[in-house]
Scaffold this motif. Structure first.
Motif, PDB file in Angstrom:
ATOM      1  N   GLY A  80      75.796  -5.998   0.132  1.00 24.66           N
ATOM      2  CA  GLY A  80      76.185  -4.614  -0.084  1.00 24.66           C
ATOM      3  C   GLY A  80      75.063  -3.906  -0.817  1.00 24.66           C
ATOM      4  N   ASN A  81      75.329  -2.667  -1.232  1.00 22.03           N
ATOM      5  CA  ASN A  81      74.292  -1.939  -1.965  1.00 22.03           C
ATOM      6  C   ASN A  81      74.241  -2.344  -3.430  1.00 22.03           C
ATOM      7  OD1 ASN A  81      76.866  -0.510  -1.665  1.00 22.03           O
ATOM      8  ND2 ASN A  81      76.023   0.855  -3.210  1.00 22.03           N
ATOM      9  N   LEU A  85      70.729  -8.610  -3.781  1.00 21.54           N
ATOM     10  CA  LEU A  85      69.827  -9.691  -4.205  1.00 21.54           C
ATOM     11  C   LEU A  85      70.470 -11.070  -4.051  1.00 21.54           C
ATOM     12  CD1 LEU A  85      68.077  -8.063  -7.299  1.00 21.54           C
ATOM     13  CD2 LEU A  85      67.059  -8.564  -5.064  1.00 21.54           C
ATOM     14  N   ILE A  86      71.677 -11.114  -3.502  1.00 21.48           N
ATOM     15  CA  ILE A  86      72.270 -12.416  -3.166  1.00 21.48           C
ATOM     16  C   ILE A  86      71.344 -13.110  -2.169  1.00 21.48           C
ATOM     17  CG2 ILE A  86      74.099 -13.454  -1.745  1.00 21.48           C
ATOM     18  CD1 ILE A  86      76.122 -11.719  -3.174  1.00 21.48           C
ATOM     19  N   GLY A  87      71.081 -14.372  -2.417  1.00 20.69           N
ATOM     20  CA  GLY A  87      70.147 -15.100  -1.558  1.00 20.69           C
ATOM     21  C   GLY A  87      70.687 -16.443  -1.102  1.00 20.69           C
ATOM     22  N   ARG A 135      65.073  -2.358  -1.128  1.00 20.43           N
ATOM     23  CA  ARG A 135      65.032  -3.428  -0.125  1.00 20.43           C
ATOM     24  C   ARG A 135      63.594  -3.850   0.191  1.00 20.43           C
ATOM     25  NH1 ARG A 135      70.223  -4.316   2.118  1.00 20.43           N
ATOM     26  NH2 ARG A 135      71.645  -3.233   0.736  1.00 20.43           N
ATOM     27  N   SER A 136      62.614  -3.233  -0.453  1.00 23.66           N
ATOM     28  CA  SER A 136      61.225  -3.617  -0.184  1.00 23.66           C
ATOM     29  C   SER A 136      60.890  -4.905  -0.942  1.00 23.66           C
ATOM     30  CB  SER A 136      60.262  -2.502  -0.617  1.00 23.66           C
ATOM     31  OG  SER A 136      60.208  -2.414  -2.026  1.00 23.66           O
ATOM     32  N   ARG A 141      60.210  -8.345  -5.663  1.00 21.05           N
ATOM     33  CA  ARG A 141      59.330  -9.309  -6.344  1.00 21.05           C
ATOM     34  C   ARG A 141      59.163  -8.908  -7.805  1.00 21.05           C
ATOM     35  NH1 ARG A 141      54.485  -8.499  -4.144  1.00 21.05           N
ATOM     36  NH2 ARG A 141      55.364  -8.674  -2.066  1.00 21.05           N
ATOM     37  N   ASP A 142      58.908  -7.626  -8.017  1.00 22.90           N
ATOM     38  CA  ASP A 142      58.706  -7.118  -9.379  1.00 22.90           C
ATOM     39  C   ASP A 142      59.976  -7.297 -10.212  1.00 22.90           C
ATOM     40  OD1 ASP A 142      57.291  -5.531 -11.447  1.00 22.90           O
ATOM     41  OD2 ASP A 142      58.908  -4.103 -11.039  1.00 22.90           O
ATOM     42  N   PHE A 143      61.131  -6.921  -9.628  1.00 23.25           N
ATOM     43  CA  PHE A 143      62.401  -7.000 -10.361  1.00 23.25           C
ATOM     44  C   PHE A 143      62.735  -8.449 -10.724  1.00 23.25           C
ATOM     45  CE2 PHE A 143      67.052  -7.214 -10.624  1.00 23.25           C
ATOM     46  CZ  PHE A 143      67.291  -6.221 -11.565  1.00 23.25           C
ATOM     47  N   LEU A 144      62.560  -9.350  -9.747  1.00 19.93           N
ATOM     48  CA  LEU A 144      62.932 -10.756  -9.971  1.00 19.93           C
ATOM     49  C   LEU A 144      61.944 -11.476 -10.903  1.00 19.93           C
ATOM     50  CD1 LEU A 144      64.154 -11.652  -6.363  1.00 19.93           C
ATOM     51  CD2 LEU A 144      65.577 -11.400  -8.415  1.00 19.93           C
ATOM     52  N   SER A 145      60.782 -10.844 -11.139  1.00 18.65           N
ATOM     53  CA  SER A 145      59.821 -11.478 -12.058  1.00 18.65           C
ATOM     54  C   SER A 145      60.216 -11.220 -13.516  1.00 18.65           C
ATOM     55  CB  SER A 145      58.405 -10.940 -11.790  1.00 18.65           C
ATOM     56  OG  SER A 145      58.312  -9.601 -12.244  1.00 18.65           O
TER      57      SER A 145
END
Ligand code: MN
Length: 240
Positions: A80-81, A85-87, A135-136, A141-145
């Motif tokens: 969803g919106n 980030l569910i993976g 969604r980019s 990458r930046d957020f998850l770092s």
């Protein structure tokens, strides 16, 4: 008789325990014995990454879904919106398959297009711009770092800001765009579309290229909640 159930927009969060309790009851009662359960996005109010799976609330939801899937119900999850980030790690932990959006599936001999629904809200230009960013791979990458506490803080701030923005928006632009719906049905040659997101549950009949089509909108669980049940005999929108 075999049944397929579809839910979305539960927005589960530790802040609203009654909704989680209703969800546990749904898995135990209404959904037990179904052939498949589709979660069409926004299972969680927010999801800051699969490495937050150990957090107590997240672990309790994952545990309930894992034992549900172990009982033999096929489990499918779509982003969803709120929880895009569910993976694979989360899906692996609960025994679910992560579906792309849109996803075309044959359900009881009807080609059925499944979507979260946010991509149909094309009149909301600000949201669509934010969606492209979020969604980019660069943004993700930046957020998850960032550390988990940093991510949680950032998401809570985003939520507060989005509440203000949403409150200021006219209701029409928060609903699906009719042309976007028609385009999706035409492109996928689907007589049936099922989505959530707009929190406007119901069934809409329309005609595209001379063919009858139907669009089902799933209920959100901020309110009463509920689900769509499909059987050979037909579909039924059930509100709690
Ligand atoms: Mn949504």
């Amino acid at each position: 008789m075999s049944r397929v159930l579809l839910i979305s927009d539960l927005h589960l969060s530790g802040e609203r325990p009654a909704t989680s309790e209703r969800f546990f009851r749904f898995l135990r009662d209404e959904a037990a014995g179904a052939q498949a359960l589709y979660v069409l996005g926004d299972l969680f109010e927010y999801w800051i990454g699969d490495d937050d799976l150990g957090e107590a609330f997240n672990a309790s939801i994952a545990g309930a879904l894992r034992s549900f899937a172990r009982d033999g119900v096929r489990l499918y999850v779509m982003h969803g919106n709120r929880d895009f980030l569910i993976g694979d790690r989360f899906c692996g932990a609960i025994g679910a398959e992560l579906l792309p959006d849109p996803h075309l599936v044959d359900l009881f001999s009807t080609r059925t297009l499944l979507m979260h629904g946010d991509t149909l809200c094309t009149d909301d230009h600000d949201y669509q711009a934010w969606r492209r960013v979020a969604r980019s791979s660069a943004w993700q990458r930046d957020f998850l770092s960032k550390s988990l506490p940093e991510r949680r803080k950032a998401i809570l701030e985003l939520r507060e800001r989005s509440k203000e923005v949403v409150a200021a928006k006219p209701a029409e632009i928060m609903d699906v765009n009719e042309a976007a719906v028609r385009d999706a049905l035409r492109r996928h040659a689907a007589p049936r579309l099922i989505h959530g997101h707009t929190h406007r549950p119901g069934r809409h009949l329309l005609e595209v290229e001379g063919e009858p089509r139907e669009r089902w909108v799933l209920p959100d669980w901020y309110g009463r909640g509920g689900y769509l049940a499909l059987e050979q005999a037909g579909a039924q929108l059930i509100r709690f």
